[in-house]
Scaffold this motif. Structure first.
Motif, PDB file in Angstrom:
ATOM      1  N   THR A  97       3.452 -10.569 -14.367  1.00 42.67           N
ATOM      2  CA  THR A  97       4.676 -10.271 -15.324  1.00 42.67           C
ATOM      3  C   THR A  97       5.592 -11.536 -15.506  1.00 42.67           C
ATOM      4  OG1 THR A  97       6.323  -9.359 -13.542  1.00 42.67           O
ATOM      5  CG2 THR A  97       5.221  -7.718 -15.196  1.00 42.67           C
ATOM      6  N   GLY A  98       6.131 -11.849 -16.502  1.00 41.48           N
ATOM      7  CA  GLY A  98       6.763 -13.041 -16.669  1.00 41.48           C
ATOM      8  C   GLY A  98       8.246 -13.397 -16.367  1.00 41.48           C
ATOM      9  N   MET A  99       8.655 -14.337 -16.995  1.00 40.06           N
ATOM     10  CA  MET A  99      10.144 -14.647 -16.634  1.00 40.06           C
ATOM     11  C   MET A  99      11.079 -13.548 -17.011  1.00 40.06           C
ATOM     12  SD  MET A  99      10.858 -17.437 -15.191  1.00 40.06           S
ATOM     13  CE  MET A  99      12.728 -17.572 -15.597  1.00 40.06           C
ATOM     14  N   GLU A 100      10.643 -12.775 -17.995  1.00 41.28           N
ATOM     15  CA  GLU A 100      11.708 -11.700 -18.710  1.00 41.28           C
ATOM     16  C   GLU A 100      11.909 -10.819 -17.385  1.00 41.28           C
ATOM     17  OE1 GLU A 100      13.476 -11.143 -21.300  1.00 41.28           O
ATOM     18  OE2 GLU A 100      13.086 -13.049 -21.699  1.00 41.28           O
ATOM     19  N   SER A 101      11.088 -10.409 -16.636  1.00 39.32           N
ATOM     20  CA  SER A 101      11.463  -9.568 -15.300  1.00 39.32           C
ATOM     21  C   SER A 101      12.739 -10.074 -14.669  1.00 39.32           C
ATOM     22  CB  SER A 101      10.241  -9.327 -14.627  1.00 39.32           C
ATOM     23  OG  SER A 101       9.083  -8.791 -15.350  1.00 39.32           O
ATOM     24  N   PHE A 102      12.502 -11.417 -14.306  1.00 38.94           N
ATOM     25  CA  PHE A 102      13.607 -11.967 -13.648  1.00 38.94           C
ATOM     26  C   PHE A 102      14.987 -12.166 -14.501  1.00 38.94           C
ATOM     27  CE2 PHE A 102       9.941 -13.997 -11.432  1.00 38.94           C
ATOM     28  CZ  PHE A 102      10.374 -13.877 -10.113  1.00 38.94           C
ATOM     29  N   ARG A 103      15.043 -12.431 -15.654  1.00 40.15           N
ATOM     30  CA  ARG A 103      16.106 -12.277 -16.533  1.00 40.15           C
ATOM     31  C   ARG A 103      16.806 -11.184 -16.733  1.00 40.15           C
ATOM     32  NH1 ARG A 103      16.146 -16.021 -21.974  1.00 40.15           N
ATOM     33  NH2 ARG A 103      18.143 -15.253 -21.900  1.00 40.15           N
ATOM     34  N   ALA A 104      15.930  -9.964 -16.533  1.00 37.92           N
ATOM     35  CA  ALA A 104      16.389  -8.588 -16.768  1.00 37.92           C
ATOM     36  C   ALA A 104      17.092  -8.296 -15.616  1.00 37.92           C
ATOM     37  CB  ALA A 104      15.318  -7.868 -17.096  1.00 37.92           C
ATOM     38  N   PRO A 138      10.090  -4.266 -32.416  1.00 39.48           N
ATOM     39  CA  PRO A 138      10.004  -3.080 -31.912  1.00 39.48           C
ATOM     40  C   PRO A 138       9.209  -3.453 -30.593  1.00 39.48           C
ATOM     41  CG  PRO A 138       9.250  -3.148 -34.077  1.00 39.48           C
ATOM     42  CD  PRO A 138       9.704  -4.420 -33.879  1.00 39.48           C
ATOM     43  N   HIS A 139       8.226  -4.377 -30.631  1.00 39.77           N
ATOM     44  CA  HIS A 139       7.417  -4.604 -29.386  1.00 39.77           C
ATOM     45  C   HIS A 139       8.454  -5.184 -28.323  1.00 39.77           C
ATOM     46  CE1 HIS A 139       4.136  -6.010 -26.994  1.00 39.77           C
ATOM     47  NE2 HIS A 139       4.755  -7.311 -26.825  1.00 39.77           N
ATOM     48  N   MET A 140       9.312  -5.793 -28.412  1.00 33.52           N
ATOM     49  CA  MET A 140      10.409  -6.237 -27.374  1.00 33.52           C
ATOM     50  C   MET A 140      11.015  -5.050 -26.924  1.00 33.52           C
ATOM     51  SD  MET A 140       9.947  -9.384 -27.158  1.00 33.52           S
ATOM     52  CE  MET A 140      11.451 -10.585 -26.635  1.00 33.52           C
ATOM     53  N   THR A 141      11.599  -4.442 -28.098  1.00 37.99           N
ATOM     54  CA  THR A 141      12.362  -2.979 -27.412  1.00 37.99           C
ATOM     55  C   THR A 141      11.465  -2.154 -26.611  1.00 37.99           C
ATOM     56  OG1 THR A 141      13.410  -2.854 -29.336  1.00 37.99           O
ATOM     57  CG2 THR A 141      13.600  -0.929 -28.170  1.00 37.99           C
ATOM     58  N   GLU A 142      10.220  -2.004 -26.881  1.00 32.41           N
ATOM     59  CA  GLU A 142       9.416  -1.269 -25.946  1.00 32.41           C
ATOM     60  C   GLU A 142       9.178  -1.740 -24.800  1.00 32.41           C
ATOM     61  OE1 GLU A 142       4.764  -0.013 -26.141  1.00 32.41           O
ATOM     62  OE2 GLU A 142       5.358  -0.600 -27.927  1.00 32.41           O
ATOM     63  N   GLU A 143       8.824  -3.056 -24.608  1.00 37.11           N
ATOM     64  CA  GLU A 143       8.835  -3.906 -23.294  1.00 37.11           C
ATOM     65  C   GLU A 143       9.868  -3.584 -22.471  1.00 37.11           C
ATOM     66  OE1 GLU A 143       7.801  -7.897 -22.884  1.00 37.11           O
ATOM     67  OE2 GLU A 143       5.970  -7.720 -24.071  1.00 37.11           O
ATOM     68  N   ARG A 144      11.145  -3.662 -22.967  1.00 35.17           N
ATOM     69  CA  ARG A 144      12.348  -3.752 -22.337  1.00 35.17           C
ATOM     70  C   ARG A 144      12.741  -2.347 -21.626  1.00 35.17           C
ATOM     71  NH1 ARG A 144      16.922  -1.737 -23.679  1.00 35.17           N
ATOM     72  NH2 ARG A 144      16.506  -1.610 -25.967  1.00 35.17           N
ATOM     73  N   ARG A 145      12.246  -1.432 -22.447  1.00 29.12           N
ATOM     74  CA  ARG A 145      12.635   0.032 -22.067  1.00 29.12           C
ATOM     75  C   ARG A 145      11.578   0.260 -21.136  1.00 29.12           C
ATOM     76  NH1 ARG A 145      13.259   3.634 -27.605  1.00 29.12           N
ATOM     77  NH2 ARG A 145      15.332   2.628 -28.187  1.00 29.12           N
ATOM     78  N   LYS A 146      10.212  -0.114 -20.999  1.00 33.50           N
ATOM     79  CA  LYS A 146       9.283   0.252 -19.945  1.00 33.50           C
ATOM     80  C   LYS A 146       9.837  -0.388 -18.767  1.00 33.50           C
ATOM     81  CE  LYS A 146       4.634   0.069 -22.044  1.00 33.50           C
ATOM     82  NZ  LYS A 146       3.601  -1.074 -22.423  1.00 33.50           N
ATOM     83  N   ARG A 147      10.269  -1.552 -18.800  1.00 36.50           N
ATOM     84  CA  ARG A 147      11.020  -2.439 -17.513  1.00 36.50           C
ATOM     85  C   ARG A 147      11.898  -1.757 -16.935  1.00 36.50           C
ATOM     86  NH1 ARG A 147      10.928  -7.120 -20.277  1.00 36.50           N
ATOM     87  NH2 ARG A 147      13.109  -6.760 -20.785  1.00 36.50           N
ATOM     88  N   GLU A 148      12.932  -1.194 -17.940  1.00 44.75           N
ATOM     89  CA  GLU A 148      13.970  -0.502 -17.250  1.00 44.75           C
ATOM     90  C   GLU A 148      13.559   0.683 -16.560  1.00 44.75           C
ATOM     91  OE1 GLU A 148      17.221  -2.165 -20.673  1.00 44.75           O
ATOM     92  OE2 GLU A 148      16.282  -0.019 -20.767  1.00 44.75           O
ATOM     93  N   GLU A 149      12.518   1.259 -17.148  1.00 46.92           N
ATOM     94  CA  GLU A 149      12.083   2.758 -16.616  1.00 46.92           C
ATOM     95  C   GLU A 149      11.413   2.609 -15.198  1.00 46.92           C
ATOM     96  OE1 GLU A 149       9.878   5.283 -19.463  1.00 46.92           O
ATOM     97  OE2 GLU A 149      11.601   5.014 -20.807  1.00 46.92           O
ATOM     98  N   LYS A 150      10.549   1.464 -15.407  1.00 46.37           N
ATOM     99  CA  LYS A 150       9.816   1.127 -14.053  1.00 46.37           C
ATOM    100  C   LYS A 150      10.575   0.728 -12.791  1.00 46.37           C
ATOM    101  CE  LYS A 150       6.201  -1.925 -14.023  1.00 46.37           C
ATOM    102  NZ  LYS A 150       5.690  -3.029 -14.745  1.00 46.37           N
ATOM    103  N   VAL A 151      12.061   0.144 -13.325  1.00 42.58           N
ATOM    104  CA  VAL A 151      12.697  -0.284 -12.091  1.00 42.58           C
ATOM    105  C   VAL A 151      13.582   1.207 -11.778  1.00 42.58           C
ATOM    106  CG1 VAL A 151      14.808  -1.662 -11.460  1.00 42.58           C
ATOM    107  CG2 VAL A 151      13.032  -2.881 -12.726  1.00 42.58           C
ATOM    108  N   LEU A 152      13.969   1.577 -12.566  1.00 46.54           N
ATOM    109  CA  LEU A 152      15.171   2.797 -12.257  1.00 46.54           C
ATOM    110  C   LEU A 152      14.276   4.002 -11.681  1.00 46.54           C
ATOM    111  CD1 LEU A 152      17.358   2.773 -15.476  1.00 46.54           C
ATOM    112  CD2 LEU A 152      17.806   1.977 -13.196  1.00 46.54           C
ATOM    113  N   LYS A 153      12.870   4.173 -12.057  1.00 43.72           N
ATOM    114  CA  LYS A 153      12.335   5.333 -11.186  1.00 43.72           C
ATOM    115  C   LYS A 153      12.122   5.071  -9.931  1.00 43.72           C
ATOM    116  CE  LYS A 153       7.421   4.472 -11.417  1.00 43.72           C
ATOM    117  NZ  LYS A 153       6.206   4.175 -12.249  1.00 43.72           N
ATOM    118  N   GLU A 154      12.120   3.665  -9.403  1.00 35.43           N
ATOM    119  CA  GLU A 154      12.174   3.417  -7.925  1.00 35.43           C
ATOM    120  C   GLU A 154      13.590   4.088  -7.127  1.00 35.43           C
ATOM    121  OE1 GLU A 154       9.684   1.253  -6.367  1.00 35.43           O
ATOM    122  OE2 GLU A 154       8.672   1.357  -8.128  1.00 35.43           O
ATOM    123  N   GLY A 155      14.562   4.326  -7.967  1.00 34.11           N
ATOM    124  CA  GLY A 155      15.905   4.767  -7.319  1.00 34.11           C
ATOM    125  C   GLY A 155      16.502   3.853  -6.401  1.00 34.11           C
TER     126      GLY A 155
END
Lengths: 598, 598
Positions: free
Chosen positions: B90-97, B33-50
């Motif tokens: 933030t770590g490598m995950e941001s780059f991978r995503a 669940p922690h990983m899902t939460e992190e992924r979703r946060k990351r996605e929202e943060k990027v997408l809200k930039e438009g």
């Protein structure tokens, strides 16, 4: 390479090695020297007009610019044809050439905006109009005074014609039809063609029935028959490009002391390409055979005889499905065989794939069509069970039904073809058994059919394979009877390759439904590998014989002269991005970004 | 549909039917669940930039405009990541995503111009640089102060590295490398990335050897491992789009008194889609397993132990080849399953296919890679013949070699997997026999290898199938141990479906190399059809669990709300051609042409 030797040295060498007369094969494919001559003349006449020449390749244009260019080119092209008709009274061949996958694609690579007008609208007028309607409309349509389309599909409705929502109501006062698309899902979608007019000019608004309601299938069957032929053209293009490129390209060094070989010398590459060459011939002969049958059945129809219509329908369905699916696989395989360069638009392979794979969906989605054929096959099986005589293309079912036990395996071309018939019959029988079993378990016929439909579509595909294999073999025996011994030899090597290839592809089916043994299979592998060796020296000659002009191939990898790298470089230089040393996006975004100033 | 019920009614119904907890499966896939939460946060943060929002979809732009937009977006995106790194470390995950097939593709649908910098350039620095070089360069590269690429391919040279022509000569005076591409075929081609700099800053120009020359494979293996994971993302996208569309779309009327069913109710449609869902899980677990092995082997390497390197190389080759080929087939099948609408760019299926099929060619052409694995397998066979112990992933060869006779067939998942091992071993053995036979007939080893290479590549593919099937089954047993009974049930239905599907696909192989009978095969068919029925109510739930945001799916057919027709219409209205009632080409060309005035 000097100016004097403009053709790539490897290709020159390949052409010297060829064991048969390339022109003889070209004539064979065209249907005689006279036909070749006519085709070439027509191509030259069109190409010398220069409509096909693009200063900037259209792939660099915007969507709107592409559209406008296509309309412009289509008008120029049909203006030319109109002029010929007036001056020289040229026939249908001119239309077919500029609408099909060959000459037309040299000018309109994304397809002609007027294709639907000719292959759907006019045939519908001719197939379903009364004599009076035809007299009035057909000439006008041919002359492009009116342009029509075929607007069946709606946003929410495709294959299932009865589900369509749009209505056309005749208003006697205005003598017009009132079209009504009442919902979002009723919107007409995919009408193709650049401008369309509905043609419901049936004058008082009543619908005049065709001589038979079954004639409604006429247009669809006609288009499917034409499609099988189109697939030949596309596969011929792709395999010409990939084979020539494979003769020019050198790669790796399996033997330390020798130079890098042509990639055409790798057996895995031959495995990818030679089946494509054979496929063109197999489809060509099948399409011709289907075309003849179509004409015969149409003539019978006009005499009121509808007996063979269901058989033709079943055949046109499965041949459309299998030929488009095979063509898509074949073209994609050619693209993959050209590595990274095949992925470039300049190879013309991606666009060719786009055209071919679209055909898997339009004019009857392939799975739906296979299941249409399956319905016919299930009926045929039941007729055989009832001891009835079957129509020619399914008569093998009763033969096999009568003597259910597998005879000893015969590892010859004829033996393999009979094996495929046994596979098809076996799968049809098994499907029928499964449907009946499910009905006994309490399912409705429709549900039992649905549950068995994966097996049914596979049975249908097997039937089609049996048809193509036997047609290819039988028709080649007839057509090649008067060919020179050298040509005949190569033509039958291709037949052998095709049949053995499919035997190995479907070895599981053969093991299930015939008495083929492991030893037979190993022999087939060896036979297949030997055929690749035998065909290798003739590979370039075989694709040269398709006689596709460079302007039609439209490929940096596949041109006759094999100057692949010069052409790739020239294509890259046409990109507007390469017309400037540094694109403005560097100064606008990348440089400030790297300096942390964005 | 009213404003209140914004989700399509069919999809609502499907979600109600789901028998397991969708969030539990999402967490399972993400790794908790922690990983899902992190992924979703990351996605929202990027997408809200438009950054992803396009007024006019880029498909309507010209080539140059597309390029400029991509550079702009990439800079904006990496500016964002740079900011995060500074602010939040933030770590490598941001780059991978943002580099992989998921989040990144929402913003840069044609792929990121900076991907090669991260997946090739930096790993090469890290894998092959000395400690001093890494200290100097890696930080700068991560921070994008410098941007690199991987410019191996030349116009005339690909896979065969020793054939490259470009030279880099160190000039001690200027402390620079002088690059020389002496011929047309030496031109650097496909360097990817938007701006590239050669990085030969090895300071005195001499090449410092890696601890082992075999480490040179490191970068390539790393990329191949990453690729298998990317394929999951692409297939998950495609199958989400096609499954949701199939729940919304109604077509035909098999029962006269009932309405048109959802096309998801057709078993042939389930046959096309459910295997795609299972494939995602099979690839995901295989990719994780390969990733662990990669890390273990890398750790062993650093300790000087090179023993498992060839095994990892062989595995990464065949898994890259099979996963990309399967993914391409799966995505294309999803596209075809959506009919004409699937062919539209607005479905996002054509572009997804373009990405996946490209992967069949880059990072090692698939046939070349299969033959690399085949070399390893032939060696393993010879070791088994010599009585030696084999490394884990090929140990089945010695087991089968020792007891050559087929045991009775066991029609279970484990039995089928063992059957696939028997097939792989059988094909490897047969290939070795054929090579030896040809050598006895006088061929060199290289020629005998080439003549047998079609069979060798098939043996390699069979080996890979056995690996994937057993890894999927074994890893699922471990990973799903603590899942709820409801979820576990569905997860193992998918394992069963995957294994039985492949058994039926490869029934010819099983008939040749195991003692499977016709009765077993008919049972497998029935088992497969029953699995489709069992999975049917969970189909939408299963793709929902992939949890791909609408912005990432980017598909009118696949959005969470299922409002397919509204979205298709909205997309059509975005076309600049629909912004004007009549395009100027009508007045310029078509009208004068129809009037005979052009």
């Amino acid at each position: 390479m000097t100016e004097q030797t403009k053709v790539n040295a490897d290709l020159q060498q390949e052409r010297k090695k060829c064991t048969f007369n390339i022109t003889e094969l070209t004539n064979f494919i065209d249907g005689g020297p006279h036909m070749t001559e006519e085709r070439r003349k027509r191509e030259e006449k069109v190409l010398k007009e220069g409509i096909h020449i693009e200063e900037v390749p259209s792939e660099y244009l915007s969507h709107k610019e592409k559209y406008e260019l296509a309309v412009k080119k289509a008008c120029m092209l049909f203006k030319l044809i109109r002029r010929w008709q007036e001056e020289e009274n040229t026939g249908m061949e001119s239309f077919r050439a500029v609408l099909g996958g060959s000459l037309g694609s040299a000018i309109l690579q994304d397809g002609s905006p007027l294709t639907l007008h000719y292959v759907m609208f006019i045939p519908t007028l001719m197939g379903q109009g009364t004599v009076e309607q035809q007299a009035y409309w057909v000439g006008r349509a041919f002359n492009l005074d009116i342009i029509g389309t075929y607007a069946q599909t709606e946003l929410g409705h495709g294959t299932f014609v009865r589900g369509l929502e749009t209505t056309a109501t005749y208003d006697p006062k205005t003598k017009e039809f009132i079209l009504n698309s009442p919902t979002l899902t009723a919107y007409k979608w995919w009408p193709g063609g650049c401008k369309y007019q509905f043609l419901f000019n049936d004058h008082d608004g009543t619908y005049v029935n065709s001589p038979s309601s079954k004639l409604t299938y006429g247009t669809m069957m006609f288009v499917r028959v034409v499609l099988v032929n189109d697939m030949c053209n596309y596969v011929a293009k792709a395999v010409t490009i990939a084979t020539r490129y494979s003769a020019v390209r050198h790669q790796s060094q399996p033997k330390p002391d020798e130079p890098e070989p042509q990639i055409l010398d790798y057996v895995t590459q031959q495995h990818k390409l030679f089946i494509g060459i054979a496929t063109v011939h197999a489809f060509k002969l099948s399409a011709d055979w289907l075309w003849n049958m179509y004409n015969n059945v149409t003539a019978e129809l006009e005499a009121g005889d509808l007996d063979r219509l269901p058989e033709l329908h079943a055949l046109s369905c499965c041949l459309k499905a299998v030929s488009t699916a095979d063509a898509a696989e074949s073209v994609e395989r050619c693209r993959l065989a050209c590595g990274g360069h095949g992925y470039m638009l300049a190879s013309n392979l991606p666009l060719t794939y786009g055209h071919v794979t679209a055909a898997c969906t339009y004019e009857g989605e392939n799975t739906v069509l296979l299941l249409q054929t399956a319905r016919y096959l299930v009926k045929a099986w039941q007729q055989a069970a009832g001891g009835n005589t079957l129509t020619p293309t399914v008569s093998y079912i009763s033969k096999i039904y009568a003597g259910r036990r597998s005879p000893p395996w015969d590892n010859t071309i004829e033996g393999i073809i009979e094996g495929f018939q046994r596979v098809a019959a076996g799968k049809i029988g098994l499907s029928v058994t499964n449907i009946e079993k499910r009905q006994k378990e309490g399912m409705s016929y429709e549900d039992a059919w649905n549950m068995t439909s994966v097996q049914l579509s596979q049975a249908s595909e097997s039937h089609c394979r049996a048809i193509i294999l036997s047609t290819y073999n039988e028709e080649m025996k007839i057509q090649a009877a008067s060919a020179s011994p050298e040509l005949k030899k190569v033509l039958f090597q291709l037949v052998d390759l095709y049949v053995v290839y499919w035997a190995l592809q479907r070895v599981g089916d053969l093991l299930r439904f015939t008495s083929i043994s492991e030893r037979d299979i190993e022999q087939l592998h060896r036979w297949y590998e030997d055929l690749l060796v035998q065909l290798r020296p003739n590979a370039v000659g075989l694709v040269d014989a398709f006689d596709i002009k460079d302007e039609i191939l439209h490929s940096a990898l596949g041109a006759y002269d094999g100057r692949v790298y010069e052409r790739l470089m020239a294509e890259a230089l046409k990109s507007p991005l390469n017309a400037e040393p540094v694109n403005r996006s560097f100064h606008m975004y990348l440089k400030p970004f790297m300096q942390g100033k964005l």
